[in-house]
Write an enzyme that holds these catalytic residues in place. Structure first.
Site, PDB file in Angstrom:
ATOM      1  N   CYS A  85      85.165 -15.074 -54.712  1.00 27.45           N
ATOM      2  CA  CYS A  85      84.612 -13.736 -54.853  1.00 27.45           C
ATOM      3  C   CYS A  85      83.913 -13.572 -56.208  1.00 27.45           C
ATOM      4  O   CYS A  85      82.897 -14.196 -56.441  1.00 27.45           O
ATOM      5  CB  CYS A  85      85.708 -12.695 -54.619  1.00 27.45           C
ATOM      6  N   HIS A 201      88.698 -14.553 -49.559  1.00 28.95           N
ATOM      7  CA  HIS A 201      89.913 -14.712 -50.364  1.00 28.95           C
ATOM      8  C   HIS A 201      91.019 -15.408 -49.565  1.00 28.95           C
ATOM      9  O   HIS A 201      91.755 -14.728 -48.838  1.00 28.95           O
ATOM     10  CB  HIS A 201      90.461 -13.336 -50.755  1.00 28.95           C
ATOM     11  N   GLU A 203      93.729 -16.471 -50.776  1.00 25.91           N
ATOM     12  CA  GLU A 203      95.022 -16.076 -51.359  1.00 25.91           C
ATOM     13  C   GLU A 203      95.556 -14.781 -50.751  1.00 25.91           C
ATOM     14  O   GLU A 203      96.704 -14.414 -50.989  1.00 25.91           O
ATOM     15  CB  GLU A 203      94.909 -15.972 -52.896  1.00 25.91           C
TER      16      GLU A 203
END
Lengths: 227, 80
Positions: A85, A201, A203
Site C-alpha cells: 500500500c 494488504h 497482513e
C-alpha cells in the site's frame, strides 16, 4: 528468519505487519525511519499508512528519509523488500520498482476485499503457492497504477507484473478493476524479483474468524521460501 | 532570490481531479472551457544572488523531489 518493518511518521499498518510476521515465525524488528542502519534482515517491509500525511505525492517524502538509503542498498544487493500500500507508493518513488500510483480513477477512497491473480511464481514471494487467486484487502486513495508505454512493455517482457485484480475465478477484466490501474495491475516486481510492491494488504487476512486465511497462506509460504 | 516552479501532469496522464473541476465549472456556467488540468506551484526562496544558479538549484529540486518525471513536467517560471 529475521525481518524488519520500517515505521515512518504516519505509518499505520506497521503493527499489523509486525503481528502477521511474528505469527508465522519471523523474528521481527520495528525500525524507525530516522535510523541510518538496517538490522540484519532476510526481509524488509515498508508498511501501509499515510507516511508524512501523503504530502507532495504519496510516499515521496518517505522515499527520501534516512533509513531508505540502507533499504535501497539492501534491495540492490538482492535483499527481499516488500512494500504494501503506502509501502508500494514509497517503492515507486525510490525507483526500485517502475511506474507510479495515481489517485483512484473515481476519486473515492476504496476499502474492501478484492481477489488478485498471481502472474508469476518464479520468485521467492509466490514460489510453491498452491493457489493462483488470493483474497486480500485494499484500503487506499491512490492505488491507480500507471506507467509509460515503454515501461509497460518492459515490465511485461521481464515478467514483472506480480498480481492482477480479478474475480473469484481469476478472470482479469475491467469490471474487477477497483481503481483504474493499467491492465488491472495490483502489484509489481523489480527486474530481479526481490522487490515486490503491491496495494493489497496480506497482513489483514491472517485470522479465519476475522478475515479469511489467504494472508496466512501467503506468509507461511513466504517464510518457507526464505528458509 | 525567489524562484517559482510549476508542476503539471503530462498530457497522456489521466487527471480525474481536473475533470471534476471542469464539470463543476461547467455547472456554474463557465461553459467555454475545453479542458482543466490541475497542477502544483512552488515558491522557493533560494539563498543565491545569481539567477541562473538559483534556477539550476530549483531545477535539481524538481528532478529529485518536487516532480515525479514519470507523470509530471516542471517549468521554472520566474525569478525575482
Amino acid at each position: 528468519m529475521k525481518s524488519s518493518v520500517i515505521t515512518f511518521p504516519g505509518s499505520n499498518c506497521d503493527r499489523d505487519m509486525d503481528v502477521a510476521l511474528k505469527k508465522f515465525g519471523f523474528n521481527n524488528k520495528m525500525v524507525w525511519h530516522d535510523n541510518n542502519e538496517l538490522p540484519k534482515s532476510d526481509l524488509v517491509v515498508l508498511p501501509g499508512g499515510f507516511s508524512y500525511g501523503d504530502y507532495l505525492r504519496c510516499g515521496s517524502m518517505a522515499s527520501k528519509s534516512r533509513i531508505m538509503q540502507s533499504v535501497i542498498n539492501f534491495a540492490k544487493s538482492g535483499g527481499l523488500v516488500m512494500g504494501i500500500c503506502n509501502g508500494f507508493q514509497i517503492l515507486v518513488e525510490t525507483g526500485l520498482v517502475p511506474g507510479v500510483l495515481l489517485r483512484n480513477k473515481y476519486l473515492e477512497f476504496i476499502c474492501k476485499n478484492v481477489f488478485v491473480k498471481l502472474d508469476n511464481k518464479e520468485n521467492t514471494y509466490f514460489k510453491n503457492l498452491n493457489k493462483d487467486v488470493l483474497e486480500f484487502h485494499i484500503a487506499h486513495n491512490e492505488g491507480n497504477y500507471f506507467c509509460t508505454k515503454d515501461q509497460l512493455k518492459e515490465i511485461k517482457d521481464n515478467n514483472q507484473i506480480a498480481i492482477y485484480y480479478c474475480n473469484k475465478e481469476g478472470k482479469i477484466e475491467d469490471q474487477y478493476n477497483p481503481n483504474g490501474s493499467i491492465k488491472n495491475i495490483a502489484g509489481i516486481f523489480n527486474k530481479e524479483k526481490n522487490v515486490l510492491g503491491m496495494m493489497p494488504h496480506p497482513e489483514r487476512m491472517i485470522d479465519q474468524s476475522l478475515s479469511g486465511e489467504d494472508g496466512s497462506i501467503f506468509f507461511k509460504n513466504l517464510i518457507n521460501n526464505i528458509k | 532570490m525567489k524562484v517559482s516552479a510549476i508542476i503539471t501532469l503530462k498530457k497522456d496522464v489521466l487527471d480525474p481531479q481536473g475533470k471534476v473541476i471542469h464539470q463543476a465549472l461547467d455547472g456554474m456556467g463557465f461553459e467555454n472551457i475545453s479542458e482543466v488540468r490541475q497542477g502544483k506551484y512552488f515558491e522557493i526562496d533560494v539563498n543565491e544572488n545569481d539567477p541562473s544558479k538559483a534556477k539550476a538549484v530549483v531545477e535539481d529540486m524538481c528532478k529529485k523531489l518536487l516532480a515525479n518525471l514519470v507523470i509530471e513536467n516542471f517549468k521554472i517560471i520566474e525569478t525575482q
